[in-house]
Design a protein around this motif. Structure first.
Motif, short mmCIF file in Angstrom:
data_model
loop_
_atom_site.label_atom_id
_atom_site.label_comp_id
_atom_site.label_asym_id
_atom_site.label_seq_id
_atom_site.Cartn_x
_atom_site.Cartn_y
_atom_site.Cartn_z
N LEU A 114 0.83 -1.11 0.06
CA LEU A 114 0.08 0.17 0.25
C LEU A 114 0.77 1.14 0.02
N LEU A 156 -3.49 -0.26 -7.36
CA LEU A 156 -2.82 -1.33 -6.97
C LEU A 156 -3.57 -2.41 -7.17
N THR A 157 -2.87 -3.32 -7.36
CA THR A 157 -3.73 -4.78 -7.63
C THR A 157 -2.35 -6.29 -6.90
N PRO A 189 -4.74 3.73 -2.88
CA PRO A 189 -4.52 3.50 -4.37
C PRO A 189 -5.59 4.09 -4.42
N LEU A 193 -8.22 -0.32 -6.09
CA LEU A 193 -7.18 -1.44 -5.44
C LEU A 193 -7.96 -3.30 -6.52
#
Length: 747
Positions: free
Chosen positions: A553, A561-562, A596, A599
């Protein structure tokens, strides 16, 4: 042991050394040696049997048996008493040889008149070279001192064989380390490579097996052992800040270094006439023989410690392998028994290829080799015994074949293969920026797998549309202690920077099974692949997962973000892991850190059970990635580390493709994004079938993107699907033959 016995042994070794120093042909030397041993020991017969190949022993010299039988009498390993000695690497000492189990009468030798028999293995560091035999007419059991003397003589014969003392005109055997040798192992990373051998642990060659002055040799041994002990103490002092597990291992190491029994045996060997180096190697050979016969994992590990200490002691005594200025050749191919991920990363991309005697398809070394795109062959049995630094070597990671000192025919064939691969890569470069769109208009997204910062330049060069799998465990595996959150956050941030806005799927820590952290207590599990691993470890011990999620994070710093959880077997494991992510988000929000902007939280489908999870799971998860390597082994109940079964089942098996189609259909119904990640995604034929089954996103190693894209762009996916449907209706077990015929017919 009496002083007279020691003296007699030294005299015999002195005579042997003189015989070996004479400028005579190899056969003449062997004949002289058998005469010397027979006369010194007062036996009517002394014979030397040497290996012609892995399974055949040949009588190469004799005193007392029929001379006509030399180079005529041959035995299979396990055949007769000589063959039993060769197979077991143990002494057979009998006063009535014909009554012994497995005795075989060889009429051409004339040995029927000899009652007693004593056979001793001729071996060097676990490499069996032959058998030394003495026989007498009298029914006698040879004394412990006589057997010991024969073992010492056998040791010297092994060393002289290594040095080529029995090669030449009228030779008893061919020169070692000079002939072409082929090894059939297992391919753990695809690709072909040519270069020169770089031994991770160079062989120590003992050039002075026999010594005149025992006092001098004892002093040399004592001094070397003291140097060794000081080195081990330093290792312990450095590790004192580490965990208890590492400390326990080094304590066991120190116990061996201070072993009085080990020292006493080596001193006794020196008293018999061996040099300090030969004494160390004699005990090392005995330890390796015991190691091969021990099934207990703990004892094997301890014997491995003794083997490693012996190597260190030999390097101190000889000065070989200790020089720090040695340079890698320009085209190094690493050869080792095994190697850890940290050591392999130190070599980095300098290596052209890697050949290991041990290892596994999913080992740390294999993971790093894949990340570095270096061809890797494992299970190349005994290659460290045969190879020398600088030897010409070629390896084929596709077939699992290694050619050491190859002849011209092999060289030409290999170079053709390498040239064809290079030519193909040039062809693929021309379509790098074009989409993977089939002739009937279906576009497949191709992504790359990664695990190191060094992988990221491939993102742009390969034509990948993003990183479909970033393995986060490599940063944990290559360290001796747990990485800090700030270190991980910095690394993940660099990965995102290098991706330049392209999607990166971070898989959370996938440890357990064959990936055990150096600072993690190993779990003794009967089947670790089905055991405590991946998300199961994370949920039972959530501290590490929380730290890693916070690092991810913070690395995103507001960017998309993945994140993907590995080895999820049922719905509640995903919800528990997702809850940990929600807690991490809440904590970051409270701390005032940016969250993010988008996400995605997904799961890897690696067990058949998850394919049958409730509909609610498919609706809740942001995306799914099929982990093909694990899913296939569990679907077929075929361990991918087991060579007997792992190639038995085809990815293009109709049952497996139908199963995958079922997963695709469930995801279509719930509009769940789905991808396929694994070795099969990077094989063009397999990738074609996966696309025909409805998969629209594939993730593979960077070098595979070009070949896969090339085939997809030249194929009609609808026609491929029809070929699969027809094969299924006919009841074919696999669609591969029908598909290959279709591809040939369509050019």
């Amino acid at each position: 042991m009496s002083e007279r016995t020691e003296s007699e042994s030294r005299k015999l070794l002195g005579r042997l050394r003189d015989a070996l120093a004479e400028d005579t042909a190899g056969q003449e030397r062997l004949d002289r040696i058998t005469h010397l041993i027979a006369s010194s020991m007062g036996t009517e017969v002394c014979s030397i049997y040497l290996f012609r190949d892995d399974e055949t022993l040949e009588l190469c010299a004799t005193e007392g048996l029929n001379p006509e039988s030399v180079h005529q009498t041959r035995l299979r390993v396990g055949e007769g008493l000589v063959g039993r000695v060769a197979r077991s690497s143990r002494v057979i000492n009998s006063d009535n040889a014909p009554s012994e189990k497995g005795f075989r009468y060889m009429p051409e030798t004339g040995e029927e008149i000899y009652s007693s028999f004593c056979g001793v293995p001729i071996q060097r560091l676990g490499d069996n070279l032959g058998v030394l035999v003495v026989q007498s007419k009298d029914a006698r059991t040879y004394s412990a001192d006589e057997v010991y003397a024969l073992e010492v003589v056998a040791m010297v014969l092994a060393e002289m064989t290594e040095l080529g003392a029995f090669v030449g005109e009228g030779a008893a055997m061919t020169a070692r380390h000079q002939q072409p040798v082929a090894f059939k192992g297992s391919g753990a990373q695809e690709g072909a490579a040519e270069g020169h051998v770089w031994l991770h642990e160079p062989r120590v060659v003992v050039t002075n097996p026999v010594a005149d002055d025992p006092e001098t040799e004892l002093a040399r041994l004592s001094e070397a052992v003291e140097t060794l002990r000081v080195g081990v103490d330093k290792m312990l002092a450095t590790a004192a800040r580490g965990d208890k597990e590492q400390l326990d291992v080094l304590e066991a190491y120190r116990m061996f270094a201070n072993s009085k029994g080990w020292m006493k045996r080596m001193e006794s060997d020196i008293a018999r006439g061996l040099s300090a180096e030969a004494a160390v190697e004699k005990e090392q050979s005995a330890a390796r023989t015991r190691m091969e016969q021990v099934t207990d994992a703990y004892l094997r590990e301890r014997l491995h410690d003794l083997d490693d200490l012996s190597n260190r002691l030999l390097r101190i005594l000889t000065g070989q392998g200790t020089e720090t200025g040695a340079d890698l050749p320009a085209d190094p191919i690493l050869v080792a028994r095994n190697i850890g991920p940290g050591e392999l990363l130190e070599y980095g991309r300098n290596l052209r290829g890697i050949v290991l005697e041990e290892g596994s398809v999913g080992s740390h070394a294999a993971i790093v080799a894949r990340a570095l795109a270096i061809p890797l062959v494992i299970h190349a049995d005994r290659i460290t015994t045969e190879a020398l630094n600088g030897d010409h070597i070629m390896l084929d990671g596709d077939q699992g074949v290694v050619h050491l000192r190859p002849d011209d025919t092999v060289v030409a064939a290999f170079r053709d293969k390498i040239a064809m691969a290079a030519e193909a890569q040039q062809r693929y470069a021309s379509i790098r920026d074009k989409p993977a769109t089939t002739l009937d208009g279906t576009t497949i997204s191709l992504h790359m797998n990664a695990g190191l910062m060094a992988d990221l330049p491939s993102l742009e060069n390969s034509g990948a549309e993003g990183v479909g799998l970033f393995r986060t465990e490599l940063q944990f595996l290559v360290r001796n202690q747990m990485p800090k959150r700030t270190e991980l956050a910095q690394l993940y941030s660099h990965v995102m920077d290098a991706a330049k806005g392209m999607r990166v799927v971070f898989r959370t820590l996938d440890i357990g099974s064959d990936k055990v952290l150096p600072y993690m207590t190993p779990q003794d599990e009967p089947n670790p692949a089905l055991g405590w691993r991946a998300v199961r470890v994370a949920l039972d011990k959530p501290g590490v997962m929380r730290m890693q999620l916070q690092a991810l994070l913070r690395a995103a710093n507001g960017r998309p973000l993945t994140v993907m959880f590995p080895f999820v077997a049922q719905y509640d494991e995903y919800t528990a892991a997702r809850a940990e992510m929600d807690k991490a988000l809440e904590r970051e929000h409270i701390l005032g850190h940016p969250l993010p902007e988008n996400l995605e939280v997904g799961a890897m489908l690696e067990t058949p059970s998850l394919a049958f999870a409730p509909q609610k799971f498919f609706e809740e998860v942001d995306f799914l990635s099929i982990g093909g390597n694990d899913l296939k082994q569990f679907f077929f109940a075929a361990d991918r580390e087991n060579e007997r079964v792992r190639r038995r089942y085809d990815t293009l098996n109709v049952s497996f493709l139908t199963f995958l189609e079922g997963i695709v259909n469930r995801c279509v119904t719930t509009k769940t994004p789905l991808s396929f990640c694994g070795e099969d995604a990077g094989r063009p034929i397999e990738a074609l079938c996966l696309a025909a089954m409805g998969l629209r996103s594939l993730s593979m190693r960077p070098a595979s993107i070009g070949p896969v894209k090339s085939l997809l762009r030249r194929t009609n996916l609808g026609e491929v699907r029809e070929v699969i449907v027809q094969a299924r209706e006919r009841g074919d077990q696999t669609v591969r033959p029908a598909l290959m015929e279709y591809l040939r017919n369509t050019g």
